[in-house]
Design a protein around this motif. Structure first.
Motif, PDB file in Angstrom:
ATOM      1  N   GLY A  55      23.721 -12.801 -40.165  1.00 27.13           N
ATOM      2  CA  GLY A  55      23.802 -11.196 -40.988  1.00 27.13           C
ATOM      3  C   GLY A  55      24.004 -11.761 -42.797  1.00 27.13           C
ATOM      4  O   GLY A  55      23.177 -12.683 -43.183  1.00 27.13           O
ATOM      5  N   THR A 134      23.487  -1.282 -48.382  1.00 25.19           N
ATOM      6  CA  THR A 134      24.401  -0.946 -47.443  1.00 25.19           C
ATOM      7  C   THR A 134      24.706   0.421 -47.512  1.00 25.19           C
ATOM      8  O   THR A 134      24.344   1.675 -49.109  1.00 25.19           O
ATOM      9  CB  THR A 134      25.489  -1.480 -48.030  1.00 25.19           C
ATOM     10  OG1 THR A 134      26.771  -0.364 -46.998  1.00 25.19           O
ATOM     11  CG2 THR A 134      26.441  -0.948 -49.325  1.00 25.19           C
ATOM     12  N   ASN A 161      20.463   2.896 -34.343  1.00 19.08           N
ATOM     13  CA  ASN A 161      20.221   1.714 -33.969  1.00 19.08           C
ATOM     14  C   ASN A 161      21.480   2.057 -32.953  1.00 19.08           C
ATOM     15  O   ASN A 161      20.884   3.150 -32.410  1.00 19.08           O
ATOM     16  CB  ASN A 161      21.951   2.072 -35.936  1.00 19.08           C
ATOM     17  CG  ASN A 161      21.380   0.966 -36.235  1.00 19.08           C
ATOM     18  OD1 ASN A 161      20.524   0.003 -36.603  1.00 19.08           O
ATOM     19  ND2 ASN A 161      21.436   1.372 -37.804  1.00 19.08           N
ATOM     20  N   TYR A 163      24.988   2.339 -31.008  1.00 21.09           N
ATOM     21  CA  TYR A 163      25.873   2.181 -31.735  1.00 21.09           C
ATOM     22  C   TYR A 163      27.125   2.140 -30.026  1.00 21.09           C
ATOM     23  O   TYR A 163      26.899   1.805 -28.810  1.00 21.09           O
ATOM     24  CB  TYR A 163      26.954   3.485 -31.800  1.00 21.09           C
ATOM     25  CG  TYR A 163      26.186   3.966 -32.948  1.00 21.09           C
ATOM     26  CD1 TYR A 163      27.080   4.267 -34.221  1.00 21.09           C
ATOM     27  CD2 TYR A 163      24.873   4.413 -33.151  1.00 21.09           C
ATOM     28  CE1 TYR A 163      26.263   4.624 -35.324  1.00 21.09           C
ATOM     29  CE2 TYR A 163      24.128   4.262 -34.336  1.00 21.09           C
ATOM     30  CZ  TYR A 163      24.771   4.403 -34.939  1.00 21.09           C
ATOM     31  OH  TYR A 163      24.353   4.419 -37.274  1.00 21.09           O
ATOM     32  N   CYS A 206      29.178   1.278 -35.006  1.00 18.51           N
ATOM     33  CA  CYS A 206      27.218   0.649 -35.382  1.00 18.51           C
ATOM     34  C   CYS A 206      26.827  -0.637 -34.657  1.00 18.51           C
ATOM     35  O   CYS A 206      27.548  -1.550 -35.305  1.00 18.51           O
ATOM     36  CB  CYS A 206      26.807   0.960 -36.507  1.00 18.51           C
ATOM     37  SG  CYS A 206      24.619   0.418 -36.305  1.00 18.51           S
ATOM     38  N   ILE A 207      26.556  -1.191 -34.153  1.00 21.25           N
ATOM     39  CA  ILE A 207      26.319  -2.433 -33.706  1.00 21.25           C
ATOM     40  C   ILE A 207      25.272  -3.464 -33.209  1.00 21.25           C
ATOM     41  O   ILE A 207      25.123  -4.542 -33.172  1.00 21.25           O
ATOM     42  CB  ILE A 207      27.131  -2.773 -31.878  1.00 21.25           C
ATOM     43  CG1 ILE A 207      25.860  -1.862 -30.525  1.00 21.25           C
ATOM     44  CG2 ILE A 207      28.579  -2.462 -31.281  1.00 21.25           C
ATOM     45  CD1 ILE A 207      25.825  -3.005 -29.300  1.00 21.25           C
ATOM     46  N   SER A 208      24.217  -2.595 -34.440  1.00 21.24           N
ATOM     47  CA  SER A 208      22.612  -3.472 -34.851  1.00 21.24           C
ATOM     48  C   SER A 208      22.708  -2.867 -36.087  1.00 21.24           C
ATOM     49  O   SER A 208      23.260  -2.376 -36.491  1.00 21.24           O
ATOM     50  CB  SER A 208      21.399  -2.564 -33.621  1.00 21.24           C
ATOM     51  OG  SER A 208      21.854  -1.227 -34.255  1.00 21.24           O
ATOM     52  N   ARG A 209      21.545  -3.883 -36.612  1.00 29.04           N
ATOM     53  CA  ARG A 209      21.048  -3.952 -37.871  1.00 29.04           C
ATOM     54  C   ARG A 209      18.920  -4.115 -37.758  1.00 29.04           C
ATOM     55  O   ARG A 209      18.811  -4.843 -36.580  1.00 29.04           O
ATOM     56  CB  ARG A 209      21.621  -4.680 -38.688  1.00 29.04           C
ATOM     57  CG  ARG A 209      22.668  -5.128 -38.723  1.00 29.04           C
ATOM     58  CD  ARG A 209      22.750  -3.491 -39.716  1.00 29.04           C
ATOM     59  NE  ARG A 209      23.815  -3.172 -40.427  1.00 29.04           N
ATOM     60  CZ  ARG A 209      25.191  -2.929 -39.969  1.00 29.04           C
ATOM     61  NH1 ARG A 209      25.515  -2.286 -39.096  1.00 29.04           N
ATOM     62  NH2 ARG A 209      26.473  -2.629 -40.476  1.00 29.04           N
ATOM     63  N   THR A 228      22.288  -8.066 -33.952  1.00 28.01           N
ATOM     64  CA  THR A 228      23.674  -8.085 -33.589  1.00 28.01           C
ATOM     65  C   THR A 228      23.847  -7.997 -34.733  1.00 28.01           C
ATOM     66  O   THR A 228      23.579  -8.689 -35.542  1.00 28.01           O
ATOM     67  CB  THR A 228      24.423  -9.207 -32.461  1.00 28.01           C
ATOM     68  OG1 THR A 228      23.476  -9.162 -31.251  1.00 28.01           O
ATOM     69  CG2 THR A 228      25.049  -8.379 -32.261  1.00 28.01           C
ATOM     70  N   TYR A 229      24.429  -6.738 -35.264  1.00 30.18           N
ATOM     71  CA  TYR A 229      25.689  -6.323 -36.095  1.00 30.18           C
ATOM     72  C   TYR A 229      26.859  -7.714 -36.394  1.00 30.18           C
ATOM     73  O   TYR A 229      27.233  -8.403 -35.303  1.00 30.18           O
ATOM     74  CB  TYR A 229      26.441  -5.323 -35.771  1.00 30.18           C
ATOM     75  CG  TYR A 229      27.817  -5.376 -36.524  1.00 30.18           C
ATOM     76  CD1 TYR A 229      27.294  -5.085 -37.903  1.00 30.18           C
ATOM     77  CD2 TYR A 229      29.056  -4.329 -36.347  1.00 30.18           C
ATOM     78  CE1 TYR A 229      28.462  -5.034 -39.190  1.00 30.18           C
ATOM     79  CE2 TYR A 229      30.256  -4.227 -37.926  1.00 30.18           C
ATOM     80  CZ  TYR A 229      29.787  -4.552 -39.098  1.00 30.18           C
ATOM     81  OH  TYR A 229      31.004  -3.997 -40.001  1.00 30.18           O
ATOM     82  N   TRP A 231      29.332  -8.359 -37.425  1.00 28.84           N
ATOM     83  CA  TRP A 231      30.745  -8.483 -36.842  1.00 28.84           C
ATOM     84  C   TRP A 231      30.800  -8.567 -35.299  1.00 28.84           C
ATOM     85  O   TRP A 231      32.052  -8.917 -34.573  1.00 28.84           O
ATOM     86  CB  TRP A 231      31.653  -7.535 -37.397  1.00 28.84           C
ATOM     87  CG  TRP A 231      32.681  -7.560 -38.826  1.00 28.84           C
ATOM     88  CD1 TRP A 231      31.783  -7.778 -39.833  1.00 28.84           C
ATOM     89  CD2 TRP A 231      33.753  -8.812 -38.306  1.00 28.84           C
ATOM     90  NE1 TRP A 231      33.062  -8.428 -40.742  1.00 28.84           N
ATOM     91  CE2 TRP A 231      34.068  -8.878 -40.047  1.00 28.84           C
ATOM     92  CE3 TRP A 231      34.535  -9.204 -37.608  1.00 28.84           C
ATOM     93  CZ2 TRP A 231      35.176  -9.536 -40.464  1.00 28.84           C
ATOM     94  CZ3 TRP A 231      35.290 -10.077 -37.811  1.00 28.84           C
ATOM     95  CH2 TRP A 231      36.233 -10.135 -39.648  1.00 28.84           C
TER      96      TRP A 231
END
Ligand code: MSP
Length: 507
Positions: A55, A134, A161, A163, A206-209, A228-229, A231
């Motif tokens: 992250g 952010t 992104n 989701y 949102c599970i990606s960056r 992958t995000y 969290w």
């Protein structure tokens, strides 16, 4: 072959973007006391802790030191592992989210959920802080419509992104939390989650960056342009480690996730939904602790208002640190660390309470009876039985502060017994030799019972008391706290100070 489920306890995994502080230490000690107490209650235990290494926070911290993120994590991971040892944790494994064994499970779960249609790709337009990296929302605007200067340059950005559809999960989750009143503890945290779920729409997660913005993460197995995000990656540690060890069947679901109040939503909303979507059972309980302040103010590295657990341990010993953290703050409310508060418990409860009891009991035993245990006598047996009963029931309920209070009621009772029976006076009168035997037995046996009850909390002290009694290692099971374990005719070793008295520090 029937496989029995073992007790599984976890902590939050810490961001490896600095050195450990009091908050991290507190949570790990809570989990360790619970792990040790379940073993002492006869259960098989798996205790997991570790590090969250992916992250933005970690990537930025590595960059700030001009280091490659993996090298940066490897260096810091060594000192965090040493920290776990310093706290005397009995964790059975230590996860690092950059390990292959974890990444494989995260990617498999992503592929599974993707194949089942839980994810979609969409474009999002919003205000983005370049400095904080952010997205900002309308809520972040100041009354005059601008964004706080701390965000630096704010630009309107469009980004694609992936989701995770969450909307359909809202109702079953509300029903589940309502039907399982102990799922989130304490109760006011449960109410907070229910309030949140009932009063707000559940936005998709949102599970990606995009790689363009962040490279330090686990690649999405179905789209190479994204990682992958953090969290989504981190929460999976709770299942990836048992799975990678081939032990899921005997380990999952977790009995307790010990976490801080700031990460409740991730554990009480996103994590159950991820598990349900994957067809896995939910953890049995979230034990949510509060936050420590120091001297009534938020701890912060920049202002220097911090408690360094390592410095406290070096000065006062690991058991004094463990004792104060667990005794001062029950699992739930926020706490306030002050040097005066720490020193006052150290001196009243550890040095003058427990330490003095053991020391004077064993000294008199040595002096008056050459350390040889006389016949059993039961003056304090009911008090010891009560302390044992209450400690066991408190430990079963994770009432750690309550368990320490039960144990200290025995410490105080025994100190009062010394004052009331005055063995130093009995020793001067040969006609009282029989009574002195009785009193000394009660004191030595109470010392032994205390050592057994204290093992989950103060393992070093507990071992010292057993050694001073000449008894070898402390029994693993709390049953050994049953009155009468000290054999007649046995010779004790003799006292050594447990908690040296300290002069108050110079002002
Ligand atoms: N990496 C995430 C957790 C992922 S779990 C799948 C994270 N890390 S953290 O390092 O910021 O925090 C780790 C834990 O320490 C959290 O449970 C947090 O609540 C706790 N604490 C951090 N500061 C604290 C205090 N001042 N007091 C008590 N605990 C606090 O969040």
């Amino acid at each position: 072959m029937e496989m029995s489920k073992r007790f599984y306890i976890t902590t939050a995994i810490d961001y490896v973007n600095g050195q450990p502080h009091l908050g991290h230490a507190y949570e790990k000690v809570l989990a360790d006391v619970i792990a040790r107490s379940r073993r002492a209650l006869g259960e098989e235990v798996f205790f997991l802790t570790g590090l969250d290494e992916h992250g933005q926070k970690v990537q930025q911290a590595a960059q700030a030191e001009g280091k490659d993120p993996q090298q940066y994590c490897d260096e810091l991971a060594a000192s965090w592992r040493a920290f776990a040892t310093k706290l005397n944790l009995t964790n059975d494994d230590f996860v690092r989210t950059t390990e292959a064994r974890h990444k494989t499970v995260v990617q498999a779960l992503l592929s599974q959920l993707h194949a089942a249609g839980h994810f979609y790709k969409a474009a999002y337009t919003g205000f983005y802080s370049m400095k904080e990296e952010t997205f900002l929302t309308e809520k972040d605007r100041l009354p005059d419509g601008t964004f706080d200067p701390s965000y630096g340059e704010v630009v309107e950005l469009q980004e694609e992104n992936w989701y995770f559809r969450l909307k359909d999960h809202r109702q079953w989750l509300i029903d589940y939390i309502e039907a399982n009143p102990t799922f989130i503890s304490p109760n006011y945290r449960r109410n907070e989650v229910l309030g949140f779920l009932k009063n707000n729409p559940l936005e998709d997660l949102c599970i990606s960056r995009p790689l363009a913005r962040l490279t330090w993460g686990i690649p999405l197995p179905f789209d190479p342009n994204f990682v992958t995000y953090v969290w989504f990656d981190a929460l999976v540690n709770y299942v990836s480690i048992p799975e990678s060890r081939g032990e899921s069947a005997t380990t999952w679901p977790a009995d307790a996730h010990v976490i801080g109040k700031d990460i409740l939503k991730f554990h009480a909303v996103y994590w159950p939904i991820m598990l349900k979507a994957a067809g896995l059972p939910l953890p049995k309980q979230l034990l949510v602790h509060g936050w420590w302040q120091k001297d009534g103010a938020k701890m912060s590295k920049s202002t220097g208002n911090v408690v360094d657990p390592v410095a406290v341990i070096e000065e006062w010993g690991v058991d004094a640190f463990r004792y104060y953290a667990v005794r001062e703050l029950d699992i739930g409310p926020d706490g306030n660390w002050t040097a005066a508060g720490f020193q006052s418990r150290y001196s009243a409860e550890l040095a003058n309470g427990l330490g003095n009891l053991i020391n004077r009991s064993l000294s008199m035993f040595k002096r008056y009876r050459n350390g040889i245990v006389p016949a059993r006598h039961d003056d304090l047996a009911p008090d010891a039985a009560k302390a044992m009963r209450e400690t066991v029931s408190n430990l079963r309920e994770y009432e750690l502060q309550g368990a320490l209070q039960s144990i200290w009621s025995l410490v105080n009772r025994a100190n009062q017994y010394v004052d009331q029976t005055a063995p130093f006076k009995l020793a001067k009168d040969p006609a009282q030799a029989g009574r002195l035997d009785e009193v000394l037995y009660n004191l030595a046996e109470t010392s032994r019972v205390l050592a057994v009850l204290l093992l989950p909390f103060l393992p070093t002290t507990s071992a010292k008391i057993y050694a001073q009694l000449g008894l070898g290692s402390v029994p693993a099971h709390l049953d050994a706290a049953t009155w009468g374990g000290l054999p007649t005719g046995h010779t004790i070793a003799g006292p050594e100070p447990l908690f040296p008295r300290k002069d108050p520090p110079a002002q």
